[in-house]
Design a protein around this motif. Structure first.
Motif, short mmCIF file in Angstrom:
data_model
loop_
_atom_site.label_atom_id
_atom_site.label_comp_id
_atom_site.label_asym_id
_atom_site.label_seq_id
_atom_site.Cartn_x
_atom_site.Cartn_y
_atom_site.Cartn_z
N ARG A 35 0.82 -1.21 0.00
CA ARG A 35 0.00 0.00 0.00
C ARG A 35 0.85 1.26 0.00
N GLY A 36 2.13 1.09 -0.31
CA GLY A 36 3.03 2.23 -0.30
C GLY A 36 2.96 3.02 -1.60
N GLY A 37 3.57 4.18 -1.57
CA GLY A 37 3.64 5.05 -2.73
C GLY A 37 5.05 5.58 -2.91
N PRO A 38 5.26 6.41 -3.93
CA PRO A 38 6.60 6.96 -4.18
C PRO A 38 7.17 7.73 -2.98
N ARG A 39 6.30 8.39 -2.24
CA ARG A 39 6.80 9.16 -1.09
C ARG A 39 7.30 8.25 0.03
N LEU A 81 21.66 1.24 -1.52
CA LEU A 81 20.21 1.44 -1.66
C LEU A 81 19.87 2.91 -1.82
N VAL A 82 20.53 3.77 -1.06
CA VAL A 82 20.30 5.21 -1.17
C VAL A 82 20.65 5.69 -2.58
N ASP A 83 21.79 5.21 -3.11
CA ASP A 83 22.19 5.61 -4.46
C ASP A 83 21.16 5.17 -5.49
N ALA A 84 20.66 3.94 -5.34
CA ALA A 84 19.68 3.42 -6.29
C ALA A 84 18.39 4.24 -6.26
N LEU A 85 17.93 4.57 -5.07
CA LEU A 85 16.69 5.34 -4.94
C LEU A 85 16.90 6.78 -5.42
N SER A 86 18.05 7.34 -5.16
CA SER A 86 18.34 8.71 -5.59
C SER A 86 18.38 8.80 -7.11
N CYS A 87 18.96 7.78 -7.74
CA CYS A 87 19.02 7.78 -9.21
C CYS A 87 17.64 7.64 -9.84
N ALA A 88 16.76 6.90 -9.17
CA ALA A 88 15.47 6.57 -9.77
C ALA A 88 14.37 7.59 -9.49
N LEU A 89 14.36 8.18 -8.30
CA LEU A 89 13.21 9.00 -7.89
C LEU A 89 13.39 10.45 -8.28
N ALA A 90 12.30 11.05 -8.78
CA ALA A 90 12.29 12.46 -9.14
C ALA A 90 12.25 13.32 -7.88
N GLU A 91 12.41 14.62 -8.07
CA GLU A 91 12.40 15.54 -6.92
C GLU A 91 10.99 15.71 -6.36
N ASP A 92 10.05 15.97 -7.24
CA ASP A 92 8.67 16.22 -6.80
C ASP A 92 7.86 14.94 -7.00
N LEU A 93 7.43 14.34 -5.90
CA LEU A 93 6.80 13.01 -5.98
C LEU A 93 5.31 13.09 -5.70
N PRO A 94 4.50 12.33 -6.45
CA PRO A 94 3.06 12.26 -6.18
C PRO A 94 2.78 11.34 -4.99
N VAL A 95 1.55 11.40 -4.50
CA VAL A 95 1.16 10.55 -3.37
C VAL A 95 0.97 9.11 -3.83
N TYR A 96 0.33 8.95 -4.99
CA TYR A 96 -0.04 7.61 -5.45
C TYR A 96 0.77 7.20 -6.68
N VAL A 97 0.97 5.91 -6.83
CA VAL A 97 1.70 5.38 -7.99
C VAL A 97 0.95 5.70 -9.28
N ARG A 98 -0.39 5.62 -9.20
CA ARG A 98 -1.18 5.84 -10.43
C ARG A 98 -1.04 7.25 -10.99
N ASP A 99 -0.58 8.21 -10.19
CA ASP A 99 -0.42 9.58 -10.67
C ASP A 99 0.79 9.72 -11.59
#
Length: 448
Positions: A35-39, A81-99
């Protein structure tokens, strides 16, 4: 806590880091049940970044106790793990995956292409139109769209025959009208198909990437839970150390006996309220519950401070056993197995219980459960009924606590007649709140 009290610089720096720390444990819980999201992924990354900084800050302190040094080993910053997430995730993240839109541009070329098709279709069509104009030499050529034909190339009727006659060209005749001729091309058809599917494909691809990142995180679930627990302990310890320094708390001594010896005890919340309002200084009081005086009978008028005294001793015992320093000058506390309180007045009318009935039910529960190692505070037992009935109830409760429960107890009452029990109850000790009269006014000194 003692370590953070002594290391003032470390305490301040760690507290600064903790202020910006997200709740990693909550994020991990949401991710683990799907039930998690990008945030939540960002919370894990952000917490681990702070973890690395906190570990560096604490490890630089000399003379670190062995327990703290061992504790630091749990704070693994999980750099990969921090490097992997930093490379993948954008700066401004939506609440839900579907967004969508949470994968950083440049991380996945295939996703970037789909996004370009989805978001820049007008520019791509305009570029294709310019290419066709240059290829045919027809400046009035347009690439248009309708719901029947989809995307098509449209030229004036005068130039249509010229394009139809060119059998080698890429243009496939679709429709002839009075003023215009319409064509399609293989490139235009492919582009149309890609544009139509780009949004769905982009979302599906992002969802796959999100799941892959979640799998990466959950692969470290056990050690990440240890980090979250370690950060929580760090937060509690440094916070309690800060409180102890600012509010002059002492380090309690816990023992296996049944004593409760407190010198200069204070109520932490009432004291803080007095400081904030500037209404004066809290009056500290001593407590000494031990064999021969383990049951205190406390009398005094309303507003004299009986309830505050009862509660502050219960809070001091609670703080000590949760590992905190306590608001007192000195404290030695025999381990309390259970803490009981019957204070205040409340009813439960929906269940047919009046104020008096609620008091009786709660008092009965205490008398049935308290044991020799328990600490009990009772405030004004016997209120809400006839005077002699109330006195009889209070008298019986004191006898029961002394003879059967044999626990440590603070018993506040308005029934002065109860002091007569001291003559035959060996462990009963009588105390009162000090009050003075001054020029016709009653002055509450709040001293026991």
């Amino acid at each position: 806590i003692q370590f953070f009290m002594d290391a003032e610089r470390v305490r301040g720096d760690v507290r600064d880091q903790l202020r910006g720390l997200p709740d990693m444990e909550r994020g991990l819980s949401r991710l683990s049940i799907g039930r998690g999201g990008p945030r939540d992924l960002a919370a894990v990354r952000h917490a681990l970044e702070h973890t690395a900084t906190i570990r560096t800050i604490v490890s630089t302190e000399r003379g670190m106790p062995e327990a703290v040094a061992n504790f630091l080993t749990e704070l693994d910053p999980h750099v990969a793990l921090v490097d992997a997430l930093s490379c993948a995730l954008a700066e401004d993240l939506p609440v839900y995956v579907r967004d969508g839109g949470f994968i950083k541009p440049g991380y996945a070329p295939g996703l970037d292409e789909l996004r370009s098709l989805r978001d820049e279709s007008k520019r791509l069509i305009a570029n294709l139109q310019a290419d066709y104009q240059a290829d045919t030499g027809v400046a009035t050529l347009k690439v248009r769209h309708n719901n029947v034909l989809g995307y098509f190339v449209e030229v004036p009727a005068k130039q249509g025959d010229k394009i139809i006659a060119d059998k080698e060209g890429p243009y496939i005749h679709r429709q002839t009208m009075a003023n215009a001729v319409r064509f399609t091309t293989t490139d235009l058809s492919e582009l149309e198909g890609r544009i139509a599917k780009a949004a769905d494909k982009a979302q599906a691809l992002e969802e796959e990437m999100f799941q892959a990142l979640c799998d990466d995180v959950m692969g470290y679930a056990t050690t990440l839970a240890g980090v979250a627990r370690g950060l929580a302990i760090m937060d509690v310890s440094s916070g309690l150390a800060e409180l102890a320094v600012q509010s002059r708390y002492c380090r309690p001594v816990l023992s296996d006996d049944r004593d409760l010896h407190i010198v200069g005890g204070r109520h932490p919340v009432v004291e803080a309220a007095l400081i904030q309002s500037g209404d004066g200084q809290f009056v500290a009081n001593d407590t000494d519950l031990a064999d021969g005086a383990r049951l205190w009978l406390l009398t005094g008028p309303n507003m004299a401070g009986k309830s505050t005294f009862l509660r502050q001793n219960a809070l001091i015992a609670l703080l000590a056993q949760m590992g905190s320093f306590v608001p007192a000058t000195e404290a030695r506390i025999g381990i309390v197995d259970r803490l009981f309180s019957r204070v205040g007045a409340a009813d439960d009318l929906a269940r047919g219980r009046s104020t008096f009935m609620v008091e009786m039910v709660e008092t009965a529960a205490i008398l049935n459960q308290a044991g020799p190692r328990s600490l009990v505070i009772l405030d004004e037992i016997g209120r809400g009924t006839a005077t002699f009935d109330g006195l009889s109830i209070a008298w019986a409760v004191v006898e029961q606590l002394h003879e059967e429960n044999k626990c440590r107890a603070l018993f506040a009452t308005h029934y002065h007649e109860l002091t007569a029990l001291a003559a035959r109850l060996a462990d009963l000790s009588c105390h009162s709140m000090r009050v003075k009269e001054w020029q016709g006014d009653v002055i509450f000194l709040h001293e026991v």
